[in-house]
Write a protein that holds these residues in place. Sequence first.
Motif, mmCIF file in Angstrom:
data_model
loop_
_atom_site.group_PDB
_atom_site.id
_atom_site.type_symbol
_atom_site.label_atom_id
_atom_site.label_comp_id
_atom_site.label_asym_id
_atom_site.label_seq_id
_atom_site.Cartn_x
_atom_site.Cartn_y
_atom_site.Cartn_z
ATOM 1 N N VAL A 1 -6.828 7.013 3.484
ATOM 2 C CA VAL A 1 -8.014 6.794 3.283
ATOM 3 C C VAL A 1 -8.877 7.737 3.410
ATOM 4 O O VAL A 1 -9.106 7.982 4.558
ATOM 5 C CB VAL A 1 -8.692 5.134 3.446
ATOM 6 C CG1 VAL A 1 -10.051 5.034 2.815
ATOM 7 C CG2 VAL A 1 -7.712 4.133 2.968
ATOM 8 N N GLN B 1 -0.775 6.952 1.311
ATOM 9 C CA GLN B 1 -1.987 7.697 1.382
ATOM 10 C C GLN B 1 -2.886 7.386 2.096
ATOM 11 O O GLN B 1 -3.579 6.340 2.069
ATOM 12 C CB GLN B 1 -2.342 8.022 -0.236
ATOM 13 C CG GLN B 1 -3.665 8.958 -0.478
ATOM 14 C CD GLN B 1 -4.119 8.810 -1.847
ATOM 15 O OE1 GLN B 1 -3.545 8.091 -2.882
ATOM 16 N NE2 GLN B 1 -5.223 9.523 -2.201
ATOM 17 N N TYR C 1 0.714 -1.272 0.065
ATOM 18 C CA TYR C 1 0.178 -0.101 -0.219
ATOM 19 C C TYR C 1 0.772 1.279 0.041
ATOM 20 O O TYR C 1 1.872 1.290 0.452
ATOM 21 C CB TYR C 1 -0.752 0.069 1.282
ATOM 22 C CG TYR C 1 -2.031 -1.080 1.444
ATOM 23 C CD1 TYR C 1 -3.125 -0.798 0.545
ATOM 24 C CD2 TYR C 1 -1.706 -2.235 1.720
ATOM 25 C CE1 TYR C 1 -4.038 -1.964 0.752
ATOM 26 C CE2 TYR C 1 -2.370 -3.465 2.052
ATOM 27 C CZ TYR C 1 -3.473 -3.120 1.333
ATOM 28 O OH TYR C 1 -4.580 -4.378 1.193
ATOM 29 N N THR C 2 0.238 2.332 -0.581
ATOM 30 C CA THR C 2 0.957 3.649 -0.503
ATOM 31 C C THR C 2 0.692 4.161 0.899
ATOM 32 O O THR C 2 -0.196 3.663 1.681
ATOM 33 C CB THR C 2 0.569 4.591 -1.593
ATOM 34 O OG1 THR C 2 -0.881 5.036 -1.272
ATOM 35 C CG2 THR C 2 0.535 4.103 -2.983
ATOM 36 N N TYR D 1 -4.746 2.264 -0.566
ATOM 37 C CA TYR D 1 -4.376 2.608 -2.133
ATOM 38 C C TYR D 1 -3.163 1.712 -2.542
ATOM 39 O O TYR D 1 -2.254 1.613 -1.799
ATOM 40 C CB TYR D 1 -3.956 3.946 -2.255
ATOM 41 C CG TYR D 1 -5.189 4.841 -2.348
ATOM 42 C CD1 TYR D 1 -5.736 5.064 -3.510
ATOM 43 C CD2 TYR D 1 -5.786 5.627 -1.141
ATOM 44 C CE1 TYR D 1 -6.988 6.172 -3.544
ATOM 45 C CE2 TYR D 1 -6.852 6.446 -1.107
ATOM 46 C CZ TYR D 1 -7.433 6.587 -2.264
ATOM 47 O OH TYR D 1 -8.570 7.358 -2.460
ATOM 48 N N GLY E 1 -11.962 2.407 -5.794
ATOM 49 C CA GLY E 1 -10.537 2.612 -6.288
ATOM 50 C C GLY E 1 -9.526 2.220 -5.200
ATOM 51 O O GLY E 1 -8.391 2.727 -5.295
ATOM 52 N N LEU E 2 -9.946 1.790 -4.036
ATOM 53 C CA LEU E 2 -9.002 1.142 -2.973
ATOM 54 C C LEU E 2 -8.798 -0.358 -3.435
ATOM 55 O O LEU E 2 -9.540 -0.991 -3.903
ATOM 56 C CB LEU E 2 -9.845 1.378 -1.750
ATOM 57 C CG LEU E 2 -9.816 2.938 -1.463
ATOM 58 C CD1 LEU E 2 -10.669 3.053 -0.026
ATOM 59 C CD2 LEU E 2 -8.553 3.670 -1.037
#
Length: 170
Positions: free
Chosen positions: A21, A19, A16-17, A145, A111-112
Amino acid sequence: MSVLDIAKARFSVRAYTEQAVEEEKLQKILEAAHVAPTAANLQPVRLFVVRSREGLSAVSRAANIYHAPVAVVVCADKSKAWTRPFDGMVTTDIDASILTDHMMLMATELGLGSVWICYFKPDVLKQALGLPENLIPVNILALGYPAEPAANKDRHSQARIPMEELVQYR
Protein backbone atom coordinates in the motif's frame (compact mmCIF):
# COMPACT_ATOMS: atom_id res chain seq x y z
CA MET A 1 -17.94 8.86 -6.57
CA SER A 2 -20.58 9.74 -3.96
CA VAL A 3 -20.41 8.51 -0.38
CA LEU A 4 -23.34 6.20 -1.10
CA ASP A 5 -21.57 4.79 -4.16
CA ILE A 6 -18.44 4.17 -2.08
CA ALA A 7 -20.49 2.49 0.67
CA LYS A 8 -22.15 0.24 -1.90
CA ALA A 9 -18.78 -0.65 -3.48
CA ARG A 10 -17.12 -1.55 -0.15
CA PHE A 11 -16.98 -5.24 0.65
CA SER A 12 -15.07 -7.49 3.05
CA VAL A 13 -11.83 -8.52 1.35
CA ARG A 14 -10.37 -11.81 2.56
CA ALA A 15 -7.63 -12.25 -0.04
CA TYR A 16 -4.94 -9.70 -0.85
CA THR A 17 -2.18 -9.35 -3.41
CA GLU A 18 1.39 -8.84 -2.25
CA GLN A 19 1.39 -5.28 -3.62
CA ALA A 20 2.38 -2.79 -0.94
CA VAL A 21 0.00 0.00 0.00
CA GLU A 22 1.47 3.31 -1.08
CA GLU A 23 2.40 5.69 1.74
CA GLU A 24 0.22 8.46 0.27
CA LYS A 25 -2.85 6.19 0.29
CA LEU A 26 -2.15 4.99 3.82
CA GLN A 27 -1.85 8.58 5.03
CA LYS A 28 -5.21 9.47 3.44
CA ILE A 29 -6.81 6.49 5.19
CA LEU A 30 -5.33 7.60 8.51
CA GLU A 31 -6.46 11.17 7.88
CA ALA A 32 -10.02 9.88 7.40
CA ALA A 33 -9.74 8.31 10.87
CA HIS A 34 -8.31 11.53 12.28
CA VAL A 35 -11.34 13.59 11.22
CA ALA A 36 -13.91 11.06 12.49
CA PRO A 37 -16.17 12.24 15.29
CA THR A 38 -15.94 10.87 18.82
CA ALA A 39 -18.21 11.34 21.82
CA ALA A 40 -17.56 14.71 23.48
CA ASN A 41 -14.54 14.97 21.14
CA LEU A 42 -12.47 13.05 23.71
CA GLN A 43 -10.75 11.08 20.93
CA PRO A 44 -10.19 7.94 23.03
CA VAL A 45 -8.86 5.89 20.14
CA ARG A 46 -5.29 4.94 19.24
CA LEU A 47 -4.23 3.31 15.99
CA PHE A 48 -1.28 0.97 15.55
CA VAL A 49 -0.26 0.59 11.92
CA VAL A 50 1.50 -2.71 11.34
CA ARG A 51 3.39 -3.18 8.05
CA SER A 52 6.62 -4.98 8.87
CA ARG A 53 6.89 -8.69 8.21
CA GLU A 54 7.61 -9.29 11.91
CA GLY A 55 4.71 -7.13 13.05
CA LEU A 56 2.25 -8.74 10.66
CA SER A 57 3.41 -12.16 11.82
CA ALA A 58 2.82 -11.13 15.43
CA VAL A 59 -0.68 -9.82 14.67
CA SER A 60 -1.38 -13.04 12.73
CA ARG A 61 -0.88 -15.01 15.92
CA ALA A 62 -3.92 -13.20 17.33
CA ALA A 63 -6.11 -13.11 14.20
CA ASN A 64 -6.42 -14.14 10.60
CA ILE A 65 -5.50 -10.98 8.69
CA TYR A 66 -5.72 -12.77 5.31
CA HIS A 67 -2.11 -11.96 4.35
CA ALA A 68 -2.93 -8.25 4.08
CA PRO A 69 0.14 -6.03 3.74
CA VAL A 70 -1.21 -3.58 6.34
CA ALA A 71 -3.08 -4.16 9.59
CA VAL A 72 -4.40 -1.22 11.57
CA VAL A 73 -5.08 -2.24 15.16
CA VAL A 74 -7.79 0.04 16.52
CA CYS A 75 -7.63 0.46 20.28
CA ALA A 76 -9.87 2.21 22.79
CA ASP A 77 -8.27 4.22 25.55
CA LYS A 78 -10.48 3.40 28.52
CA SER A 79 -8.87 6.20 30.56
CA LYS A 80 -10.35 8.79 28.15
CA ALA A 81 -13.78 7.28 27.73
CA TRP A 82 -16.94 9.38 27.73
CA THR A 83 -19.64 7.76 29.81
CA ARG A 84 -23.32 8.50 29.39
CA PRO A 85 -24.44 9.67 32.84
CA PHE A 86 -27.93 8.18 32.67
CA ASP A 87 -26.95 4.53 32.35
CA GLY A 88 -23.13 4.34 32.44
CA MET A 89 -22.71 3.35 28.79
CA VAL A 90 -19.10 3.87 27.72
CA THR A 91 -18.68 5.03 24.11
CA THR A 92 -15.11 3.98 23.32
CA ASP A 93 -16.13 0.98 21.19
CA ILE A 94 -18.54 3.20 19.25
CA ASP A 95 -15.83 5.83 18.73
CA ALA A 96 -13.38 3.15 17.53
CA SER A 97 -16.02 1.80 15.16
CA ILE A 98 -16.68 5.21 13.63
CA LEU A 99 -12.94 5.66 12.93
CA THR A 100 -12.79 2.18 11.41
CA ASP A 101 -15.74 2.89 9.14
CA HIS A 102 -14.15 6.13 7.93
CA MET A 103 -10.95 4.20 7.11
CA MET A 104 -12.86 1.48 5.23
CA LEU A 105 -14.70 4.01 3.09
CA MET A 106 -11.51 5.92 2.28
CA ALA A 107 -9.72 2.67 1.39
CA THR A 108 -12.53 1.83 -1.02
CA GLU A 109 -12.37 5.27 -2.61
CA LEU A 110 -8.61 4.77 -3.14
CA GLY A 111 -9.06 1.38 -4.83
CA LEU A 112 -7.97 -0.66 -1.81
CA GLY A 113 -9.80 -3.44 -0.04
CA SER A 114 -10.35 -3.94 3.66
CA VAL A 115 -11.96 -6.21 6.18
CA TRP A 116 -13.00 -5.32 9.71
CA ILE A 117 -11.78 -8.08 12.03
CA CYS A 118 -13.24 -8.53 15.48
CA TYR A 119 -12.47 -12.25 15.79
CA PHE A 120 -9.09 -12.09 17.51
CA LYS A 121 -7.38 -13.02 20.76
CA PRO A 122 -7.11 -9.72 22.67
CA ASP A 123 -4.49 -10.96 25.14
CA VAL A 124 -2.23 -12.24 22.35
CA LEU A 125 -2.62 -8.98 20.42
CA LYS A 126 -1.91 -6.82 23.48
CA GLN A 127 1.25 -8.79 24.19
CA ALA A 128 2.38 -8.79 20.55
CA LEU A 129 2.11 -5.01 20.33
CA GLY A 130 3.21 -4.28 23.89
CA LEU A 131 0.03 -2.32 24.56
CA PRO A 132 -0.27 -0.47 27.86
CA GLU A 133 -3.02 -1.44 30.30
CA ASN A 134 -5.32 1.45 29.34
CA LEU A 135 -5.48 0.47 25.64
CA ILE A 136 -7.98 -2.21 24.69
CA PRO A 137 -7.94 -3.58 21.12
CA VAL A 138 -11.41 -3.18 19.60
CA ASN A 139 -10.80 -4.38 16.05
CA ILE A 140 -8.20 -4.90 13.36
CA LEU A 141 -8.58 -3.38 9.91
CA ALA A 142 -6.75 -5.37 7.25
CA LEU A 143 -5.85 -3.26 4.21
CA GLY A 144 -4.42 -3.97 0.79
CA TYR A 145 -5.14 -4.60 -2.85
CA PRO A 146 -7.88 -7.22 -3.31
CA ALA A 147 -6.91 -10.54 -4.87
CA GLU A 148 -10.56 -11.38 -5.36
CA PRO A 149 -13.27 -9.90 -7.56
CA ALA A 150 -15.31 -7.01 -6.21
CA ALA A 151 -18.72 -7.76 -4.80
CA ASN A 152 -21.75 -6.65 -6.78
CA LYS A 153 -22.56 -3.12 -5.63
CA ASP A 154 -26.27 -3.87 -6.01
CA ARG A 155 -26.12 -6.87 -3.65
CA HIS A 156 -27.63 -4.99 -0.73
CA SER A 157 -31.19 -5.29 -2.00
CA GLN A 158 -30.91 -9.06 -1.40
CA ALA A 159 -28.35 -9.14 1.43
CA ARG A 160 -30.00 -6.64 3.77
CA ILE A 161 -33.32 -6.58 5.54
CA PRO A 162 -35.94 -4.54 3.69
CA MET A 163 -35.95 -0.79 4.35
CA GLU A 164 -39.48 -1.17 5.78
CA GLU A 165 -38.07 -3.45 8.45
CA LEU A 166 -34.98 -1.33 9.11
CA VAL A 167 -36.70 2.06 9.33
CA GLN A 168 -39.74 2.97 11.38
CA TYR A 169 -41.41 6.36 11.38
CA ARG A 170 -43.30 7.57 14.41
